[in-house]
Structures are given as C-alpha cells and as structure tokens.
Design a protein around this motif. Structure first.
Motif, PDB file in Angstrom:
ATOM      1  N   LEU A 237       0.823  -1.213   0.000  1.00 28.03           N
ATOM      2  CA  LEU A 237       0.000   0.000   0.000  1.00 28.03           C
ATOM      3  C   LEU A 237       0.854   1.259   0.000  1.00 28.03           C
ATOM      4  CD1 LEU A 237      -2.609  -1.007   2.741  1.00 28.03           C
ATOM      5  CD2 LEU A 237      -2.875  -1.158   0.252  1.00 28.03           C
ATOM      6  N   HIS A 238       0.474   2.189  -0.854  1.00 24.76           N
ATOM      7  CA  HIS A 238       1.071   3.533  -0.882  1.00 24.76           C
ATOM      8  C   HIS A 238       0.061   4.436  -0.170  1.00 24.76           C
ATOM      9  CE1 HIS A 238       2.533   7.170  -3.410  1.00 24.76           C
ATOM     10  NE2 HIS A 238       1.436   7.589  -2.802  1.00 24.76           N
ATOM     11  N   LEU A 239       0.455   5.049   0.926  1.00 32.84           N
ATOM     12  CA  LEU A 239      -0.490   5.862   1.708  1.00 32.84           C
ATOM     13  C   LEU A 239      -0.323   7.356   1.424  1.00 32.84           C
ATOM     14  CD1 LEU A 239      -0.172   4.296   5.299  1.00 32.84           C
ATOM     15  CD2 LEU A 239      -1.560   3.502   3.374  1.00 32.84           C
ATOM     16  N   GLY A 240      -1.439   8.058   1.415  1.00 32.57           N
ATOM     17  CA  GLY A 240      -1.377   9.511   1.275  1.00 32.57           C
ATOM     18  C   GLY A 240      -2.746  10.132   1.455  1.00 32.57           C
ATOM     19  N   VAL A 241      -2.746  11.378   1.949  1.00 31.19           N
ATOM     20  CA  VAL A 241      -3.967  12.193   2.005  1.00 31.19           C
ATOM     21  C   VAL A 241      -3.771  13.233   0.910  1.00 31.19           C
ATOM     22  CG1 VAL A 241      -5.273  13.862   3.389  1.00 31.19           C
ATOM     23  CG2 VAL A 241      -4.223  11.885   4.498  1.00 31.19           C
ATOM     24  N   THR A 242      -4.693  13.341  -0.042  1.00 32.64           N
ATOM     25  CA  THR A 242      -4.479  14.312  -1.122  1.00 32.64           C
ATOM     26  C   THR A 242      -4.812  15.719  -0.660  1.00 32.64           C
ATOM     27  OG1 THR A 242      -6.707  13.835  -1.888  1.00 32.64           O
ATOM     28  CG2 THR A 242      -4.913  12.805  -3.095  1.00 32.64           C
ATOM     29  N   GLU A 243      -4.199  16.681  -1.347  1.00 34.67           N
ATOM     30  CA  GLU A 243      -4.533  18.092  -1.133  1.00 34.67           C
ATOM     31  C   GLU A 243      -4.634  18.448   0.349  1.00 34.67           C
ATOM     32  OE1 GLU A 243      -7.093  16.467  -3.325  1.00 34.67           O
ATOM     33  OE2 GLU A 243      -5.799  16.769  -5.043  1.00 34.67           O
ATOM     34  N   ALA A 244      -3.623  18.053   1.106  1.00 35.41           N
ATOM     35  CA  ALA A 244      -3.682  18.258   2.557  1.00 35.41           C
ATOM     36  C   ALA A 244      -3.470  19.725   2.941  1.00 35.41           C
ATOM     37  CB  ALA A 244      -2.646  17.376   3.238  1.00 35.41           C
ATOM     38  N   LYS A 253      -3.176  17.045   9.025  1.00 34.52           N
ATOM     39  CA  LYS A 253      -4.160  16.289   8.239  1.00 34.52           C
ATOM     40  C   LYS A 253      -3.514  15.025   7.664  1.00 34.52           C
ATOM     41  CE  LYS A 253      -7.805  17.497   4.975  1.00 34.52           C
ATOM     42  NZ  LYS A 253      -8.210  18.497   3.990  1.00 34.52           N
ATOM     43  N   SER A 254      -2.291  15.155   7.178  1.00 33.41           N
ATOM     44  CA  SER A 254      -1.585  13.988   6.634  1.00 33.41           C
ATOM     45  C   SER A 254      -1.327  12.964   7.726  1.00 33.41           C
ATOM     46  CB  SER A 254      -0.243  14.399   6.030  1.00 33.41           C
ATOM     47  OG  SER A 254      -0.460  15.249   4.939  1.00 33.41           O
ATOM     48  N   ALA A 255      -0.880  13.464   8.879  1.00 36.55           N
ATOM     49  CA  ALA A 255      -0.539  12.528   9.955  1.00 36.55           C
ATOM     50  C   ALA A 255      -1.782  11.820  10.491  1.00 36.55           C
ATOM     51  CB  ALA A 255       0.176  13.265  11.089  1.00 36.55           C
ATOM     52  N   VAL A 256      -2.904  12.526  10.514  1.00 38.09           N
ATOM     53  CA  VAL A 256      -4.141  11.888  10.978  1.00 38.09           C
ATOM     54  C   VAL A 256      -4.473  10.694  10.067  1.00 38.09           C
ATOM     55  CG1 VAL A 256      -6.654  12.214  11.048  1.00 38.09           C
ATOM     56  CG2 VAL A 256      -5.175  13.847  12.194  1.00 38.09           C
ATOM     57  N   GLY A 257      -4.416  10.917   8.751  1.00 38.04           N
ATOM     58  CA  GLY A 257      -4.770   9.832   7.820  1.00 38.04           C
ATOM     59  C   GLY A 257      -3.694   8.759   7.752  1.00 38.04           C
ATOM     60  N   ILE A 564      -6.407  19.179  14.888  1.00 38.42           N
ATOM     61  CA  ILE A 564      -6.704  17.731  14.870  1.00 38.42           C
ATOM     62  C   ILE A 564      -8.220  17.516  14.784  1.00 38.42           C
ATOM     63  CG2 ILE A 564      -6.694  15.622  16.291  1.00 38.42           C
ATOM     64  CD1 ILE A 564      -3.925  16.484  17.305  1.00 38.42           C
ATOM     65  N   LEU A 565      -8.958  18.285  15.572  1.00 39.71           N
ATOM     66  CA  LEU A 565     -10.420  18.113  15.538  1.00 39.71           C
ATOM     67  C   LEU A 565     -10.961  18.484  14.161  1.00 39.71           C
ATOM     68  CD1 LEU A 565     -11.457  19.414  19.076  1.00 39.71           C
ATOM     69  CD2 LEU A 565     -11.025  17.079  18.336  1.00 39.71           C
ATOM     70  N   GLN A 566     -10.375  19.533  13.567  1.00 38.63           N
ATOM     71  CA  GLN A 566     -10.822  19.934  12.225  1.00 38.63           C
ATOM     72  C   GLN A 566     -10.472  18.831  11.213  1.00 38.63           C
ATOM     73  OE1 GLN A 566     -11.489  23.657  11.378  1.00 38.63           O
ATOM     74  NE2 GLN A 566     -11.479  23.478   9.165  1.00 38.63           N
ATOM     75  N   ALA A 567      -9.254  18.294  11.303  1.00 30.91           N
ATOM     76  CA  ALA A 567      -8.810  17.282  10.334  1.00 30.91           C
ATOM     77  C   ALA A 567      -9.634  16.002  10.446  1.00 30.91           C
ATOM     78  CB  ALA A 567      -7.333  16.960  10.549  1.00 30.91           C
ATOM     79  N   THR A 568     -10.096  15.696  11.659  1.00 26.23           N
ATOM     80  CA  THR A 568     -10.912  14.483  11.824  1.00 26.23           C
ATOM     81  C   THR A 568     -12.391  14.795  11.597  1.00 26.23           C
ATOM     82  OG1 THR A 568     -10.983  14.898  14.214  1.00 26.23           O
ATOM     83  CG2 THR A 568      -9.328  13.332  13.430  1.00 26.23           C
ATOM     84  N   ARG A 569     -12.665  16.039  11.233  1.00 31.47           N
ATOM     85  CA  ARG A 569     -14.029  16.497  10.943  1.00 31.47           C
ATOM     86  C   ARG A 569     -14.961  16.362  12.138  1.00 31.47           C
ATOM     87  NH1 ARG A 569     -14.564  17.002   4.923  1.00 31.47           N
ATOM     88  NH2 ARG A 569     -12.389  17.265   4.432  1.00 31.47           N
ATOM     89  N   THR A 570     -14.409  16.505  13.325  1.00 29.59           N
ATOM     90  CA  THR A 570     -15.259  16.372  14.499  1.00 29.59           C
ATOM     91  C   THR A 570     -15.613  17.741  15.099  1.00 29.59           C
ATOM     92  OG1 THR A 570     -13.261  15.985  15.795  1.00 29.59           O
ATOM     93  CG2 THR A 570     -14.499  14.046  15.134  1.00 29.59           C
ATOM     94  N   ARG A 571     -14.814  18.756  14.785  1.00 22.24           N
ATOM     95  CA  ARG A 571     -15.151  20.103  15.251  1.00 22.24           C
ATOM     96  C   ARG A 571     -14.494  21.094  14.286  1.00 22.24           C
ATOM     97  NH1 ARG A 571     -14.320  22.600  21.356  1.00 22.24           N
ATOM     98  NH2 ARG A 571     -14.861  24.762  20.874  1.00 22.24           N
ATOM     99  N   ILE A 572     -15.314  21.916  13.660  1.00 22.23           N
ATOM    100  CA  ILE A 572     -14.790  22.850  12.654  1.00 22.23           C
ATOM    101  C   ILE A 572     -14.640  24.206  13.313  1.00 22.23           C
ATOM    102  CG2 ILE A 572     -15.252  23.915  10.394  1.00 22.23           C
ATOM    103  CD1 ILE A 572     -14.754  20.820  10.350  1.00 22.23           C
ATOM    104  N   SER A 573     -13.425  24.753  13.281  1.00 22.39           N
ATOM    105  CA  SER A 573     -13.213  26.039  13.942  1.00 22.39           C
ATOM    106  C   SER A 573     -12.585  27.072  13.023  1.00 22.39           C
ATOM    107  CB  SER A 573     -12.320  25.851  15.167  1.00 22.39           C
ATOM    108  OG  SER A 573     -11.136  25.198  14.796  1.00 22.39           O
ATOM    109  N   LYS A 574     -12.236  26.664  11.802  1.00 22.43           N
ATOM    110  CA  LYS A 574     -11.666  27.670  10.898  1.00 22.43           C
ATOM    111  C   LYS A 574     -11.931  27.300   9.445  1.00 22.43           C
ATOM    112  CE  LYS A 574      -6.973  25.828  11.284  1.00 22.43           C
ATOM    113  NZ  LYS A 574      -5.613  26.204  11.517  1.00 22.43           N
TER     114      LYS A 574
END
Ligand code: SF4
Length: 672
Positions: A237-244, A253-257, A564-574
């Motif tokens: 597997l090649h891992l990546g989050v696009t357009e981070a 965001k990359s590290a979360v994924g 982290i909360l924004q990247a996991t889509r659990t709380r949007i603050s910006k």
C-alpha cells in the motif's frame, strides 16, 4: 484476518507481496519507503533533475514525475539519463492520468508507472448511467482491452505499477453503481488489479487517496479486507492524504490519515502531499515512519479485544450522555493544560484564545478558544471569561470559594475514595496501561459507570498508547458505559513536527473511529523546539508561513488540538483549505496563490475552499469543498461552487477578487 489488520492491540505490519522498483524493494516487511513528486514542468529537464536531486538528498527513495502527454513521457528518458549521469540511481515513477499512450512510453523508461483507474480508460462526463450487469461486464472488457497492453509492457520491462485510486476522480461507471464511497474507491482499483492478476502480473502497489482522512482511512481498510477475502493475500500500500494543504494544517491532516493506518501496520510507502516545495515533505514522512522502527516484536502487551463493538469501515460516534458541554451531541471539547505555568494571569489566556481588553474590560474570544483550562494545584485570582471553566486537582478544588465553574480531576480510584466531589462534573483520569497490567480490574470503573457527573479521561503509558486506549474504549462500549471520554496524550518528542505527528496520530486514529468527546494534549517543557521563522534556510521559512511565529508551548498545543479536531471532521473552527501540492501540470503558483487566498478568507469559519493546480483529479475532489479555485489554462482560473462551474477562464489577476464575490453571492462571507 477478521477485519483489516492482524491485531487491534499489537503493532504488526501487514504482510504483503514484495514489489521490486528498480533496485528498491517494497512491501513484504521491507522498511516503509518515503517518496515525493516534482512540481517542475516535466519538459524542463534541468529544473526537474535539480529538484529531484534536492528531494533525493532530503531522503526521498522514489521520485514521481508527471507525464500528461507523450512528449513528457518521452522526456523522462532525458531526465533519467541526466540523473544517472550525476550518480543518482533513485527509481522514477511516471504519473499518468487520461493518457494510456503516455503510460506505454513511460513504462519502457522509468521503474514504475502510476495509473489512475478513474481516468485511464474512462472519460468522465459526469453522467449517472444505469448499467445492467451485461453493460457493466462490457465496460470491464473495454478496460481489459485498453489496460492489458500496459501490463504486458510492464512485465516485459520489469516495471512496477501503482493503481492509484483518487476519491475525486472515480469513473462515471463506479459513481453510478457505488457513489463516491470507500466501496466505490476499492472496486475501482480491484477492477484493474483483477486484470493484472489474470495476466500473472504482480508488481503492483495500490493507493486510495482522498482529501478527507475519514474516507481515506476507511477505503484503505476496506481495500485490505477485500484483497484478503478475494485473493488470500495483499499487495503493498502507498499511503497519502491528497490536497492536505500546507504548514501545520497540512502536516496534521496527513498525519491523521497516514498515521492512523501506520498504527495498525498498514502502509509500505508514504507520500505527504503539502502545498510546499516537495523536498519539505520528506522530513514529515520520516517523522511519521521512524515511530515504527523498533515496534515489531518489542511490544508491551495489550490484551486482545474480545468483542469489536464498532465498524472500522464507517464513521459512527460512540454514544455518550452529556455533562456540561461534554459528550452527547456536543462537539469534542478542548482542555488546555496550563499547569506548567508558574503564575497564571489574564495574559496567560492569550495562548488559549482569550484576549483581555482592559479599555473595555471585555474578553475577546477567538474561534480556537479552549473550553476548559487545567491548572493543576493552582487557583486563579482573577475572573475567568464566561465561556471558560477551570479544572484542578481535588486539594485545590476543595479550597475554591466559587465552584460554579471550577471542577476537580481525580486520579484513578481517587474519585471513589474521595469524601468531597462535585455534584455537577468530576473528571477521573485512568491510565489504561494499569488496567492491562492488573488484568481486567474494572472494580472502581464499575463504580463510576454511567454516573451522570463523571467524565472519564483516558491516557496510557503503554508504548502502544493508541491501541491501549482503543482497547479500553471498546471495553467501555461493550460494558455499556456511556460516560463521555476525554483523550489525554502526552508527547516526549522534541521538535514541533514530531509533536504534531505524535498528537495527530495518537488521537486522530481514535477520533476518526468516533471515539473521544474531548482532547487534552501535554508535553515536557524542555522537549519543545519551537518552529523558527527568521532564517535564510528555505525549509524553516516555508514552515514558518503558517506555523505561527515564536509560539509558546501553550499556543502551539492549543492550536494543534483544534487542527486535529478539524482534520478528523469532528469540530470545525476555521476555514478549511483543500490545496493540491502542485506538479508539472500546475497552471499557476500554488504556494503564492494559496497564501493570497488564505490571507483574505482565513476568518470564514467552516467554509471549505479547494485550490487546485488543474482539474485532473476532477471536481469530485471538490465535492467536499464549498468553493473551488482551479487552474483551467495558462493564466486562467475556473471558479466552482461545489462541483458546479460558476465562472470559466477568469483572468488570474482578478480571480481571487472574483472568488470573494462568489463567496459573497452565496452568503458565505462575513466581514473580517
Ligand atoms: S491537482 Fe495539482 S497536483 Fe494534482 S495533477 Fe493537478 S496540478 Fe498536479
């Protein structure tokens, strides 16, 4: 394999087939390889060679170069020859979209080709078509006919291949049958993989990239399960989050994924896509990978999970009751740890989002203002802003004269034994490792189970902390404990990047699976190397752009928690920026434009803006974005609202103003 990993409690790399890329071996327990992609024009041989060398010297073990047409594919030979002449033997990868003939040329030149199954054969018309089974089979035959010649060339030349699915560019056929779901992404790759296997070609790596880490993580997991169920074996597997994006946001965001998957032993090569110079991606990759160097076999044991009470293939938040603003339907809270400050003053709160204005005697509250502060044994001698509450150790809490916004935090069984407790809200800290070492002693936990005034704070001193906390969360779920849970993570790493990656990986993995009603991050004072900005070193300059200059530890941690909360889509603050890393297809200066757009839109909380160098990944990538700013020709930009084109071919110099007008017309604008 029951799920997607051999163990939910023990770090264990997934066994995969071995793939040879030039002299580099991938998968089958070989080290996790790091790679990046050039951003130069592929026809500019010298610029591409020099940028490749900068990436190789930074540690990149593979270099990907875009080949949009036959000309670029042919020029890969000059690039390769020049690199070899200069003594650089690093394998090259041709990045192909839409053009099988470019792929067939490139496969004879470079060590690996990447094809996108969403656009290799299918031309996207964004049509929803009803396919009968016979129609569908006919489509697969068409793919086989077009794809098999490339497979034959790869076999003949010993070239490896990545079947790289992208969430934003699924074919109309896949979209019609599966929608833009993880199942659709997996099937898109499997159609090509089955053909490769029928041809007895196995030098295949797969990827499932998306800009939304939730979709990305679920897709990779589902892919592993599907390969295992169908073939009884997995490909690397090649891992990546696009357009981070860039800076702190892009890294987190990359590290979360990526980190979430690496924690479970998935991933044989990684690419961190940042809207920065490509060589700056490599240190981030290395920070992510080095966490697993000595993990295999040297595990502190976490007892196995008996019953899996959640689905790792879809997001569902763990059910809890609400206490104060924690749990239930509330977004996860942020608890800022100020306990290391000797004397907390109103000015100290600036670091966690509160600015006191003496002239008006008012607090200005930012969008990333913490909900609680933990101050250890220290009580405060000033009034807190109305939206902020205090958490202290029980001895300090007993001394507090006003307990209306001050709550105690107990250690383990301390709560059960205490004479004085809050009637409204008590925090109880639990080290999950202790529970593992004394068997499954749940005695005092049973006493706090479902008490409507108890929030449980989970941490673990186990080396496999995420697995240890996850196991406890499953145990709580299996025992029907509905108390809200705060995730506590400490970091002993040294640099800002290492801390970011640690926090994002350890907590991101849990939030992505619906666990966690709050976050509290901590670190040792001495172990923080703040990001520097004032230097001639390009790397630090670039990083400083939105890392925040000379941040204090408290500022750094508070902003990391919110990202982290924004990247996991659990709380949007910006505002969220989905910006591509750029490549040889890019039609404008991505870094400069992203900075320009960020400067005027950063206050639009919750608005998602996609900034893409070209439309190759398709407007699907912007399905998630509210507005899109996409290169459509030299000096020309096309503006989108969601997936819909609103203005075509706007001149570059007025495009940012037009984007603002578009945001205003759609009532998403607020004055800064
Ligand atoms: S979206 Fe960006 S990175 Fe992707 S192909 Fe286009 S310019 Fe390159």
């Amino acid at each position: 394999m029951e799920l997607y990993t051999e163990s939910l409690t023990k770090y264990k790399r997934l066994k995969t087939r071995e793939v040879r890329i030039g002299d580099l071996l991938l998968g089958n327990f070989h080290p996790i390889r790091v790679q990046t992609m050039t951003t130069t024009d592929t026809m500019d041989t010298l610029a591409t060679v020099e940028q490749s060398i900068r990436c190789i010297e930074a540690g990149s073990e593979l270099i990907r170069i875009t080949a949009p047409s036959k000309n670029e594919a042919e020029n890969l030979l000059h690039i390769k020859n020049e690199l070899r002449k200069r003594g650089y033997m690093t394998p090259l990868v041709a990045d192909i979209h839409f053009t099988p003939n470019a792929a067939e040329i490139a496969a004879r030149i470079v060590e690996k080709v990447r094809v996108n199954p969403g656009n290799y054969v299918d031309k996207k018309k964004f049509e929803l078509i009803e396919y009968s089974d016979a129609d569908y089979a006919e489509e697969i035959d068409r793919i086989r006919e077009r794809f098999t010649p490339l497979v034959s060339i790869c076999k003949e030349y010993g070239t490896a291949m990545r079947i790289g699915t992208n969430h934003g560019s699924l074919s109309d056929r896949i979209m019609s049958r599966y929608g833009d779901t993880p199942a659709g992404m997996v099937e898109s790759a499997m159609e090509f993989l089955r053909i490769a296997r029928d041809e007895n070609y196995h030098q295949v790596v797969l990827s499932m990239k998306a800009s939304n880490p939730q979709v990305m993580v679920q897709s990779y997991r589902l892919l592993v399960k599907t390969m295992w169920d169908e073939f009884g074996e997995c490909y690397p597997l090649h891992l990546g989050v696009t357009e981070a994006g860039d800076g702190e946001d892009g890294r987190i965001k990359s590290a979360v994924g990526i980190g979430t998957l690496l924690e479970d032993g998935l991933g044989d090569t990684i690419r961190v896509s940042l809207t920065e110079d490509p060589e700056l991606e490599i240190p981030v990759c290395r920070d992510l990978v080095k966490r697993y160097g000595s993990q295999d076999g040297s595990n502190e044991s976490v007892p196995p999970v008996k019953k899996i009470s959640y689905s790792p293939f879809e997001y569902k938040r763990r059910e809890t009751f609400a206490i104060d603003i924690i749990g239930g339907k509330h977004v996860p809270v942020v608890i800022a740890d100020l306990s290391k400050l000797e004397k907390i003053t109103p000015e100290s709160l600036h670091a966690v989002g509160y600015n006191y204005d003496a002239a008006t005697d008012k607090w200005n509250i930012s969008d990333t203002a913490a909900d609680y502060i933990f101050t250890g044994h220290q009580l405060l001698d000033f009034a807190l802003p109305a939206t902020l509450k205090l958490v202290v150790y029980p001895d300090a809490w007993e001394q507090a004269t006003d307990k209306s916004r001050c709550f105690p935090i107990f250690q383990d069984s301390g709560y059960v034994q205490a004479n004085e407790k809050s009637e409204r809200l008590n925090f109880v800290m639990v080290d999950c490792f202790n529970h593992e070492s004394n068997g499954s002693s749940f005695t005092y936990l049973e006493e706090i189970a479902n008490k409507p005034e108890v929030v449980i704070c989970l941490s673990s001193t186990n080396k496999n902390a995420m697995q240890s906390i996850r196991r406890m969360l499953l145990e709580l779920q299996n025992r029907d404990f509905k108390n809200p849970v705060i995730l506590i993570t400490d970091s002993n790493w040294k640099t800002a990047d290492e801390h970011l990656i640690h926090y994002a990986t350890e907590t991101g993995a849990l939030f992505l699976d619906g666990f966690g009603d709050g976050i509290c991050l901590g670190m040792t004072q001495k172990s923080y190397d703040p990001p520097k900005t004032d230097t001639s070193n390009g790397l630090l300059n670039a990083r400083g752009r939105n890392y925040g200059n000379n941040q204090t530890i408290e500022q750094f941690i508070n902003s990391t928690a919110f990202v982290i909360l924004q990247a996991t889509r659990t709380r949007i603050s910006k505002t969220e920026y989905i910006s591509c890393p750029s490549c040889g297809r890019t039609l404008f200066d991505l870094q400069e434009t992203t900075a320009k757009i960020r400067a005027v839109t950063h206050h639009l909380k919750g608005v998602k803006i996609a900034i893409m160098g070209c439309i190759v990944n398709g407007p699907g990538e912007m399905a998630d974005a509210d507005f899109g700013y996409v290169g459509s020709g030299p000096g020309k930009i096309t503006l989108y609202r969601g997936k819909e084109v609103i203005k075509r071919n706007v001149n570059n110099d007025v495009a940012v103003d037009e984007l603002i007008n578009l945001i205003k017309e759609n009532d998403a604008w607020v004055e800064p």
